[in-house]
Design an enzyme around this catalytic site. Structure first.
Site, mmCIF file in Angstrom:
data_model
loop_
_atom_site.group_PDB
_atom_site.id
_atom_site.type_symbol
_atom_site.label_atom_id
_atom_site.label_comp_id
_atom_site.label_asym_id
_atom_site.label_seq_id
_atom_site.Cartn_x
_atom_site.Cartn_y
_atom_site.Cartn_z
ATOM 1 N N HIS A 250 0.799 -1.212 0.000
ATOM 2 C CA HIS A 250 0.000 0.000 0.000
ATOM 3 C C HIS A 250 0.833 1.262 0.000
ATOM 4 O O HIS A 250 0.390 2.309 -0.447
ATOM 5 C CB HIS A 250 -1.004 -0.027 1.153
ATOM 6 N N ARG B 52 -10.420 0.742 -3.203
ATOM 7 C CA ARG B 52 -9.719 0.140 -2.058
ATOM 8 C C ARG B 52 -10.062 0.947 -0.816
ATOM 9 O O ARG B 52 -9.404 1.947 -0.515
ATOM 10 C CB ARG B 52 -8.206 0.153 -2.298
ATOM 11 N N ARG C 134 -14.897 -2.159 -2.346
ATOM 12 C CA ARG C 134 -14.374 -3.352 -1.685
ATOM 13 C C ARG C 134 -14.319 -3.048 -0.191
ATOM 14 O O ARG C 134 -13.857 -1.972 0.205
ATOM 15 C CB ARG C 134 -12.961 -3.671 -2.189
ATOM 16 N N GLU D 52 -8.659 -14.449 -4.479
ATOM 17 C CA GLU D 52 -7.254 -14.202 -4.160
ATOM 18 C C GLU D 52 -6.598 -15.381 -3.450
ATOM 19 O O GLU D 52 -5.378 -15.465 -3.376
ATOM 20 C CB GLU D 52 -7.133 -12.956 -3.263
ATOM 21 N N ASN E 44 -2.853 -9.649 -7.911
ATOM 22 C CA ASN E 44 -1.637 -9.463 -7.098
ATOM 23 C C ASN E 44 -1.562 -10.516 -5.987
ATOM 24 O O ASN E 44 -0.532 -11.142 -5.768
ATOM 25 C CB ASN E 44 -1.618 -8.078 -6.438
ATOM 26 N N ASP E 45 -2.688 -10.669 -5.296
ATOM 27 C CA ASP E 45 -2.689 -11.634 -4.194
ATOM 28 C C ASP E 45 -2.839 -13.066 -4.692
ATOM 29 O O ASP E 45 -2.277 -13.991 -4.097
ATOM 30 C CB ASP E 45 -3.813 -11.311 -3.197
ATOM 31 N N ARG F 76 4.510 -10.876 -2.245
ATOM 32 C CA ARG F 76 4.502 -9.854 -3.293
ATOM 33 C C ARG F 76 5.307 -8.610 -2.927
ATOM 34 O O ARG F 76 5.555 -7.754 -3.768
ATOM 35 C CB ARG F 76 3.054 -9.456 -3.637
ATOM 36 N N CYS G 71 -8.676 -7.544 -11.686
ATOM 37 C CA CYS G 71 -8.035 -6.442 -10.957
ATOM 38 C C CYS G 71 -6.559 -6.776 -10.721
ATOM 39 O O CYS G 71 -6.119 -7.893 -10.992
ATOM 40 C CB CYS G 71 -8.680 -6.237 -9.596
HETATM 41 C C1 PEP Z 1 -5.033 -7.708 -5.787
HETATM 42 O O1 PEP Z 1 -4.627 -8.415 -4.865
HETATM 43 O O2 PEP Z 1 -4.770 -7.912 -6.985
HETATM 44 C C2 PEP Z 1 -5.891 -6.538 -5.506
HETATM 45 C C3 PEP Z 1 -6.513 -5.906 -6.466
HETATM 46 O O3 PEP Z 1 -5.952 -6.117 -4.223
HETATM 47 P P1 PEP Z 1 -4.756 -5.322 -3.474
HETATM 48 O O4 PEP Z 1 -3.698 -5.013 -4.497
HETATM 49 O O5 PEP Z 1 -5.363 -4.113 -2.875
HETATM 50 O O6 PEP Z 1 -4.341 -6.327 -2.457
HETATM 51 MG MG MG Z 2 -5.512 -8.133 -2.890
#
Ligand code: PEP
Ligand code: MG
Length: 590
Positions: free
Chosen positions: A211, A317, A353, A452, A475-476, A486, A523
């Site tokens: 973040h 987010r 979310r 995720e 991403n997750d 990550r 996403c």
């Molecule tokens: C992800 O995990 O791809 C996602 C969109 O959520 P964040 O990046 O906020 O964990």
């Molecule tokens: Mg995520």
């Protein structure tokens, strides 16, 4: 290898001893977290060291009580000005960001003890430092991030106060027009640096909270993470050049490097000023409609999202206002933020979310101490379900803000059907609550989940049966399928979205969703990556949610895609079982 890097003798690259004076050009390589360029003097934020140095220094004793009070007044004005600046830019997250400093300055005991020490014969600087040290000692015993942030607030404030008292220390807390090099930064620090107009940031830890990177991108602050503690030993004001496109930091950059940088930066500005003509609708070459939605982190992202004509918000987010503040935002405060989001995009669909904290997204004011493995701990939906009142407040704020709009609500990190059903029931309870009290609200949100966690891959049918939509959090999903952190630079090379397990999982999600007419939004970073877009479209994905800056580029890419070919390539990719082969086909096939 980077062009500029070729110009450097290898002995200069990266491995310099901490005590080396950094008189010649040194290149440090790292990982880009937020793109951009910066050229200017460095400012080291190593609060502990700075504070220690200030403590061990000698000071004149010719400061009067009036001088001290004047320094307090100047400090207060500076803090007010910074707070105003940051609030103008970031109304949703910036509230009270400098509050701790203000409160301390107004605290009769804190400032009063300093005055008392001066009355007893101490010089003003010594009084400031010794009283601050006493306060810090009280907080230092706590090991959690809340306590660490408190200690940092104290250090920051005393350094600022001292800078306003002692002429030769005036520049000590000045980050304006500097490249900041720091060992640890909180999200609130990033906001402070933005309001102080820092040019760029280098973090010298191996990992960075995801973040913090997202925030730096929203604030348009170049950020590079470099795993080299040597950097912390550079003297303030040493000139540096931060190339946060290649991930390079040049300390004492040569003239060749600077002029090459200037040329690239000019070209970059020209590109930035050139407005790519974004069309209202995104179509592939053969006319297949793809919806490009914006991922929003801060309200300040909305301007660009509108400029690039996003077709709605695919991911809000909601944790950002929670992450940066010093306490939980109330339902009313959340409502105001969410309503702004809805009003900024009339007629367009908004996907909220629910709170996604825990793991690396730490709330400084909520003690999660003791978690050995926070990425697998009480995070995301688990946190919401075990803090039900907070969860309901957030849901009510979303439903109230969604009056007259089309809204979607998704839960992050769902790992079982029960979790999803519990979240869904909480929305239904919240609608009931608002209805009974005649409070205007949206009573028909689409309810979905983030995909995720690998466990849900085996229960996709059950989830698709219950959910209106799936959001793939790439991403997750990559992180948890591959068990690769990550945020960890050391394993970045094996964080591979093109692992066959990831590609096949995406295919499985899309196919299952199609059987149940459940929507799918892609996403995370895969959604804007040139390499993956043909594959995603070829598997059947029609909605992508991405940071707005990428929308023009992604639209151009999609315009050139032939769906027939994309489908064929996807099929071929899904048959391959080695990452190198997949990578080759991704690169050649597109
Ligand atoms: C992800 O995990 O791809 C996602 C969109 O959520 P964040 O990046 O906020 O964990
Ligand atoms: Mg995520």
């Amino acid at each position: 290898m980077d062009m500029l890097e070729k110009t450097l003798p290898s002995a200069w690259k990266s491995e310099s001893h901490p005590m080396q004076p950094f008189t010649c050009q040194n290149l440090f390589k790292g990982k880009v977290a937020s793109e951009g360029f910066a050229h200017g003097p460095v400012k080291i934020i190593n609060r502990d060291r700075t504070f220690e140095q200030l403590l061990s220094r000698s000071y004149d004793n010719n400061y009067s009580v009036d001088d001290f009070k004047r320094a307090v007044d100047i400090t207060e004005l500076q803090l007010k000005d910074l707070q105003k600046r940051v609030e103008e830019k970031l109304s949703d997250v910036a509230s009270l960001i400098f509050t701790a400093h203000h409160l301390l300055l107004k605290d009769n005991e804190y400032v009063g003890s300093m005055l008392q020490k001066m009355e007893d014969g101490a010089s003003a600087p010594v009084a400031i430092l010794s009283v601050t040290k006493q306060y810090m000692d009280i907080f230092t015993h706590g090991s959690n991030s809340y306590m660490r942030e408190k200690v940092q607030d104290l250090e920051d404030l005393s350094i600022r106060l001292l800078g306003n008292l002692v002429a030769e220390l005036h520049e000590i807390s000045r980050c304006e027009d500097h490249i900041v090099i720091a060992q640890e930064l909180f999200p609130s620090d990033m906001l402070k640096l933005s309001s102080e107009k820092a040019l760029g940031v280098v973090l010298v830890t191996g990992g960075v909270t995801s973040h913090l990177s997202i925030l730096a991108r929203s604030l348009e602050i170049p950020l590079v993470i470099i795993d080299s503690h040597d950097l912390i030993f550079i003297s303030d004001e040493t000139m540096a050049l931060l190339d946060a496109e290649a991930g390079n930091l040049y300390v004492n950059p040569s003239r060749v490097v600077i002029s090459s940088f200037n040329a690239r930066n000019d070209a970059r500005r020209r590109v930035a000023n050139y407005k790519v003509p974004v069309k209202e609708e995104t179509l592939t070459k053969d006319g297949t409609r793809i919806r490009l939605l914006a991922s929003i982190n801060l309200l300040s992202d909305l301007k660009l999202a509108r400029e690039v004509k996003c077709e709605g918000i695919g991911l809000y987010r909601s944790e950002f206002p929670f992450l940066i503040r010093s306490d939980f935002p109330t339902e009313e405060e959340q409502y105001v933020i969410y309503r702004k989001l809805v009003e900024s995009m009339p007629e367009k669909e908004i996907s909220f979310r629910t709170l996604d904290i825990g793991g690396d997204k730490v709330l400084p004011y909520y003690d999660t101490a003791g978690e050995q493995n926070p990425f697998l701990g009480l995070r995301s939906i688990r946190f919401s379900l075990s803090n039900r009142e907070l969860f309901l407040q957030q849901l009510r704020a979303m439903l109230r803000a969604g009056v007259g709009a089309q809204i979607r609500i998704s839960f992050p990190m769902i790992s079982s059907l029960e979790e999803f059903l519990e979240g869904k029931a909480a929305i239904i309870d919240s609608i009931d609550f608002l209805e009974k009290r005649n409070i205007p609200h949206n009573n028909n949100p689409k309810i979905g989940l983030m995909i995720e966690v690998p466990s849900v891959l085996a229960i996709l049918d059950d989830l698709a049966h219950e959910a209106d939509f799936f959001s793939i959090g790439s991403n997750d999903l990559v992180q948890y399928i591959l068990a690769v952190d990550r945020t960890n630079e050391k394993v970045a090379h094996i964080y591979n979205p093109h692992h066959p397990a990831v590609l096949r999982s995406i295919k499985q999600i899309v196919e299952t969703a199609a059987r149940y007419e459940t929507g799918v939004i892609m996403c995370g970073d895969m959604a804007h990556h040139e390499l993956y877009i043909p594959f995603l479209l070829g598997t059947g994905i029609r909605e992508l949610s991405l940071e707005s800056g990428y929308i023009p580029k992604v639209q151009e890419i999609i315009n050139k895609i032939d769906m027939e070919k994309a489908r064929e390539i996807s099929k071929e990719l899904l048959l391959l079982n080695k990452m190198a082969e997949i990578e080759k086909l991704l690169k050649n096939g597109n």
